[in-house]
Design an enzyme around this catalytic site. Sequence first.
Site, PDB file in Angstrom:
ATOM      1  N   CYS A   1     -12.953 -38.229 -10.758  1.00 21.57           N
ATOM      2  CA  CYS A   1     -14.053 -37.265 -10.883  1.00 21.57           C
ATOM      3  C   CYS A   1     -14.250 -36.930 -12.370  1.00 21.57           C
ATOM      4  CB  CYS A   1     -13.699 -36.006 -10.092  1.00 21.57           C
ATOM      5  SG  CYS A   1     -14.815 -34.642 -10.390  1.00 21.57           S
TER       6      CYS A   1
ATOM      7  N   GLU B   1       4.146  10.824 -27.256  1.00 22.39           N
ATOM      8  CA  GLU B   1       4.782  10.445 -25.982  1.00 22.39           C
ATOM      9  C   GLU B   1       3.851   9.525 -25.214  1.00 22.39           C
ATOM     10  OE1 GLU B   1       4.938  14.214 -24.011  1.00 22.39           O
ATOM     11  OE2 GLU B   1       5.948  15.097 -25.721  1.00 22.39           O
TER      12      GLU B   1
ATOM     13  N   LYS C   1      -6.534   7.699 -25.856  1.00 25.87           N
ATOM     14  CA  LYS C   1      -6.706   6.813 -24.703  1.00 25.87           C
ATOM     15  C   LYS C   1      -6.796   5.375 -25.180  1.00 25.87           C
ATOM     16  CE  LYS C   1      -7.566   9.135 -20.730  1.00 25.87           C
ATOM     17  NZ  LYS C   1      -8.375   8.845 -19.585  1.00 25.87           N
TER      18      LYS C   1
ATOM     19  N   ASP D   1       0.632   7.037 -16.320  1.00 25.89           N
ATOM     20  CA  ASP D   1      -0.460   7.128 -15.369  1.00 25.89           C
ATOM     21  C   ASP D   1       0.098   7.358 -13.969  1.00 25.89           C
ATOM     22  OD1 ASP D   1      -3.074   7.250 -14.829  1.00 25.89           O
ATOM     23  OD2 ASP D   1      -3.489   5.104 -15.017  1.00 25.89           O
TER      24      ASP D   1
ATOM     25  N   CYS E   1     -10.781 -31.511  -5.239  1.00 28.76           N
ATOM     26  CA  CYS E   1     -11.674 -32.652  -5.119  1.00 28.76           C
ATOM     27  C   CYS E   1     -10.760 -33.869  -5.007  1.00 28.76           C
ATOM     28  CB  CYS E   1     -12.540 -32.735  -6.376  1.00 28.76           C
ATOM     29  SG  CYS E   1     -13.241 -34.363  -6.653  1.00 28.76           S
TER      30      CYS E   1
ATOM     31  N   CYS F   1     -17.348 -31.846  -3.699  1.00 20.45           N
ATOM     32  CA  CYS F   1     -17.149 -31.501  -5.115  1.00 20.45           C
ATOM     33  C   CYS F   1     -18.527 -31.342  -5.772  1.00 20.45           C
ATOM     34  CB  CYS F   1     -16.356 -32.612  -5.804  1.00 20.45           C
ATOM     35  SG  CYS F   1     -16.314 -32.437  -7.586  1.00 20.45           S
TER      36      CYS F   1
ATOM     37  N   TYR G   1       7.523  15.946 -19.160  1.00 19.03           N
ATOM     38  CA  TYR G   1       6.955  15.930 -20.513  1.00 19.03           C
ATOM     39  C   TYR G   1       6.755  17.330 -21.092  1.00 19.03           C
ATOM     40  CZ  TYR G   1       2.783  16.441 -17.613  1.00 19.03           C
ATOM     41  OH  TYR G   1       1.889  16.855 -16.675  1.00 19.03           O
TER      42      TYR G   1
ATOM     43  N   CYS H   1     -18.883 -34.518  -8.451  1.00 16.84           N
ATOM     44  CA  CYS H   1     -18.991 -35.930  -8.073  1.00 16.84           C
ATOM     45  C   CYS H   1     -19.363 -36.119  -6.600  1.00 16.84           C
ATOM     46  CB  CYS H   1     -17.688 -36.661  -8.379  1.00 16.84           C
ATOM     47  SG  CYS H   1     -16.337 -36.171  -7.308  1.00 16.84           S
TER      48      CYS H   1
ATOM     49  N   LYS I   1       1.523   8.349 -22.285  1.00 13.82           N
ATOM     50  CA  LYS I   1       0.754   9.087 -21.267  1.00 13.82           C
ATOM     51  C   LYS I   1       0.869   8.277 -19.983  1.00 13.82           C
ATOM     52  CE  LYS I   1      -3.681  11.234 -20.356  1.00 13.82           C
ATOM     53  NZ  LYS I   1      -3.938  10.628 -19.047  1.00 13.82           N
TER      54      LYS I   1
HETATM   55  P1  NAD Z   1      -5.846  13.095 -17.887  1.00  9.58           P
HETATM   56  O1  NAD Z   1      -5.136  12.433 -16.785  1.00  9.58           O
HETATM   57  O2  NAD Z   1      -6.594  12.203 -18.805  1.00  9.58           O
HETATM   58  O3  NAD Z   1      -4.820  13.930 -18.785  1.00  9.58           O
HETATM   59  C1  NAD Z   1      -4.060  15.027 -18.355  1.00  9.58           C
HETATM   60  C2  NAD Z   1      -2.836  14.649 -17.586  1.00  9.58           C
HETATM   61  O4  NAD Z   1      -2.060  13.689 -18.293  1.00  9.58           O
HETATM   62  C3  NAD Z   1      -1.880  15.765 -17.375  1.00  9.58           C
HETATM   63  O5  NAD Z   1      -2.271  16.573 -16.317  1.00  9.58           O
HETATM   64  C4  NAD Z   1      -0.603  15.039 -17.092  1.00  9.58           C
HETATM   65  O6  NAD Z   1      -0.456  14.915 -15.719  1.00  9.58           O
HETATM   66  C5  NAD Z   1      -0.788  13.682 -17.669  1.00  9.58           C
HETATM   67  N1  NAD Z   1       0.256  13.271 -18.639  1.00  9.58           N
HETATM   68  C6  NAD Z   1       0.888  12.082 -18.617  1.00  9.58           C
HETATM   69  N2  NAD Z   1       1.794  12.000 -19.579  1.00  9.58           N
HETATM   70  C7  NAD Z   1       1.760  13.166 -20.260  1.00  9.58           C
HETATM   71  C8  NAD Z   1       2.476  13.674 -21.377  1.00  9.58           C
HETATM   72  N3  NAD Z   1       3.393  12.946 -22.013  1.00  9.58           N
HETATM   73  N4  NAD Z   1       2.174  14.921 -21.799  1.00  9.58           N
HETATM   74  C9  NAD Z   1       1.231  15.652 -21.183  1.00  9.58           C
HETATM   75  N5  NAD Z   1       0.512  15.233 -20.115  1.00  9.58           N
HETATM   76  C10 NAD Z   1       0.774  13.989 -19.658  1.00  9.58           C
HETATM   77  O7  NAD Z   1      -6.801  14.172 -17.392  1.00  9.58           O
HETATM   78  P2  NAD Z   1      -7.133  14.650 -15.939  1.00  9.58           P
HETATM   79  O8  NAD Z   1      -8.042  15.793 -16.120  1.00  9.58           O
HETATM   80  O9  NAD Z   1      -5.920  14.818 -15.145  1.00  9.58           O
HETATM   81  O10 NAD Z   1      -7.926  13.474 -15.308  1.00  9.58           O
HETATM   82  C11 NAD Z   1      -8.980  12.870 -15.944  1.00  9.58           C
HETATM   83  C12 NAD Z   1      -8.674  11.414 -15.998  1.00  9.58           C
HETATM   84  O11 NAD Z   1      -8.393  10.950 -14.688  1.00  9.58           O
HETATM   85  C13 NAD Z   1      -9.855  10.644 -16.495  1.00  9.58           C
HETATM   86  O12 NAD Z   1      -9.783  10.380 -17.888  1.00  9.58           O
HETATM   87  C14 NAD Z   1      -9.784   9.407 -15.708  1.00  9.58           C
HETATM   88  O13 NAD Z   1      -8.930   8.526 -16.413  1.00  9.58           O
HETATM   89  C15 NAD Z   1      -9.099   9.797 -14.432  1.00  9.58           C
HETATM   90  N6  NAD Z   1     -10.065  10.023 -13.321  1.00  9.58           N
HETATM   91  C16 NAD Z   1     -10.600   8.939 -12.757  1.00  9.58           C
HETATM   92  C17 NAD Z   1     -11.501   9.073 -11.721  1.00  9.58           C
HETATM   93  C18 NAD Z   1     -12.072   7.835 -11.086  1.00  9.58           C
HETATM   94  O14 NAD Z   1     -12.892   7.963 -10.190  1.00  9.58           O
HETATM   95  N7  NAD Z   1     -11.681   6.660 -11.500  1.00  9.58           N
HETATM   96  C19 NAD Z   1     -11.870  10.324 -11.257  1.00  9.58           C
HETATM   97  C20 NAD Z   1     -11.291  11.425 -11.844  1.00  9.58           C
HETATM   98  C21 NAD Z   1     -10.388  11.265 -12.878  1.00  9.58           C
END
Ligand code: NAD
Length: 675
Positions: A433, A114, A316, A118, A428, A410, A228, A413, A116
């Site tokens: 040029c 599936e 990832k 964001d 410019c 510039c 999911y 030139c 993932k």
């Molecule tokens: P994660 O986000 O990598 O994975 C778990 C989450 O994925 C689940 O809780 C769910 O919400 C989601 N998800 C999306 N599609 C899904 C699917 N099909 N099936 C199951 N789950 C699904 O882990 P996490 O512990 O929630 O967070 C860690 C991640 O968050 C890190 O890898 C990073 O990418 C990010 N993070 C970033 C910062 C930052 O400062 N940039 C800080 C903390 C966390």
Amino acid sequence: MVDTDVQSRIHELRELINRYNHEYHVLQQPTIPDAEWDRLFHELKRLEDENPDFITADSPTQTVGAAPSEAFEQVRHEAPMLSLSNVFSREGLNEWIARVRRFAGRDELEFTVEPKIDGVAASLVYRNGVFDRGATRGDGMVGENVTANMRTIRDLPRTLTSPNGPIPEVLEVRGEVYMRRSEFDLMNEAREEAALPRFANPRNAASGALRQLDARITAERPLRIFAYGIGMVVGQIPFKHSDTLALIRALGVPTPPDTGVYSDADELWAACEAWLEWRADLDYEIDGVVIKVNDTRLYPEIGTVAREPRWATAFKFPASQGVTVIEDIEINVGRTGSLNPLAHLKPVEIGGVTIRRATLHNQDEIRRLAVKIGDTVVVERAGDVIPKIVSVVEENRTGDEHDFIWPEHCPVCGSTVERVEGEALSYCVNASCPAQLREQISHFVSRGAMDIEGLGTKLARRFVDDGLIRSFADIYRLNWEPIVEMEGLGEKSVENLKRSIENSKQRPLARLLFGLGIRHVGQQTADLIAAHFGSTDAIAKATQDEIAAVPGVGKVIAQSLSDWNAEERNQLLLNDLKQLGLRTEIDESERQSTTPTEWTGLTVVLTGRLETLSRGDAEGLLKKAGARTSSSVSRKTDLVIVGDDAGSKADKARDYGVETIDEQEFLRRMKMDTD
Ligand code: NAD
């Protein structure tokens, strides 16, 4: 490392990760890219794995998310909401499969794949089919009650509909609350018009919207949900995860598309890679795919470790962002004379590629980012385009950074720099040029234009610098004497070069027009103009109104082309090129394809997978028939061709009342159907 060093590094990493977790999960304002967080997290995990005595229950490697905010009523999850382990490669995935097989005690296993998404994790409890409670994940055990906010989510059903059979008495659906890219953009545009700050990205915006204290604010934000999986259940549900997803979908809760079932490791990997390929075309952001064991009866056997189940993992995708330092900012002068600021970076690896330079676009962008030389910055790399600076990590400022002073002259030139009203770029003013000429020549000889093989950017620049080329026409009347003597150019390459220059005279008019590098005249526009006017003579005589009347050509282009026409030296150039034997007219076959058809001037969007044609072929056909293709649907779109597994572009077209047709109908209208 000696023990104390290890211990202090572990301590340091935990502090950092906890801080970033708070910024990400609670404040929704991360200051570092996810890949950087992953790197710190994996370093901590490795150190703890090597020194298990140092593991403590409060380490971020053992906990999920961040504690729920006290501003919300707290909700205890009946079944914990966990995180996911990660793999980053095919080997990693194979190791994970081997481990799962070992724990399950069998080799034949089915897996699902599936996207993932964001967004932000959410729990939706339905009692007797009615939405009863919505909660965030919080720390996995206790989340925040956001029921009122979740009621505002447009595609979250308030009541479940059951076409076949009873609905479980209690059903906790788990999913990801997210924003579509297109709706996120519209929201940001509206915010900009209302003088409100833009949101940085759809994930942070979704997380922020879900955790509002006033549901009326949430209601204004375009939240959506993908389910999911499930949490607590009272009642009957299928034992296969794929069937559960089908049930959830049948009950009316959206689930991700294209969730396949695989028992073969190669096919599983191919499915992961397919998602990586689709990623850029999706209307929602994904940072990987989630692979799960399909038979949920095996879950207790396979088990869970600390913060993550063993029966699922996330592959990832390669990172698209990294963190580095700006060592210098340089101005490049482009072929239209535009001043393009380029940041020189301390080399940084992003998604397997070493990045040394990033664009800062223009003066406004430098101002918007408030970036200084010496700053630590977040760099993003997407596809083949030049990487860009996304933001400044202000906490890393030491006071040694200094402002970049935008030049008034510039840098090549020394001529005056002017800014055209309504445009973000400065130019410019000197048409001769040398920097502009260099860039113009390398554009003219490039693949999309005259495609002169053997005359690459480097050599073209050398010819310009040696004074051998002062205009496009000079390419066709080169003095070969000094060239044969040039170091590094063998007799054979000179012969080849002569031949490819000669061959390039046969390039169609549209390619020549594009090669001239007239501001705003890109490939598609050049096609339309060449097809409409048919010759350089006719183009040279065309008035601004006549140009603007060409379907698909707007006012800005018309203005730019007529300004170009008005310059005598350009008229002389066209004449020169004609005398030198270049194709300055379209021929009969091209003329035929330019007879107006039902497609002429239409803006068409292709979405989803076509069965009989590749995307490129379909675009080629459309272009030849006189239509323009675009990658996004707007109110100005005339037609959307919907292939298999099309996403939100098709929905958007329907919302806007734009006509949608399927592949068969497309082929019929192109008179290509085989029936
Ligand atoms: P994660 O986000 O990598 O994975 C778990 C989450 O994925 C689940 O809780 C769910 O919400 C989601 N998800 C999306 N599609 C899904 C699917 N099909 N099936 C199951 N789950 C699904 O882990 P996490 O512990 O929630 O967070 C860690 C991640 O968050 C890190 O890898 C990073 O990418 C990010 N993070 C970033 C910062 C930052 O400062 N940039 C800080 C903390 C966390």
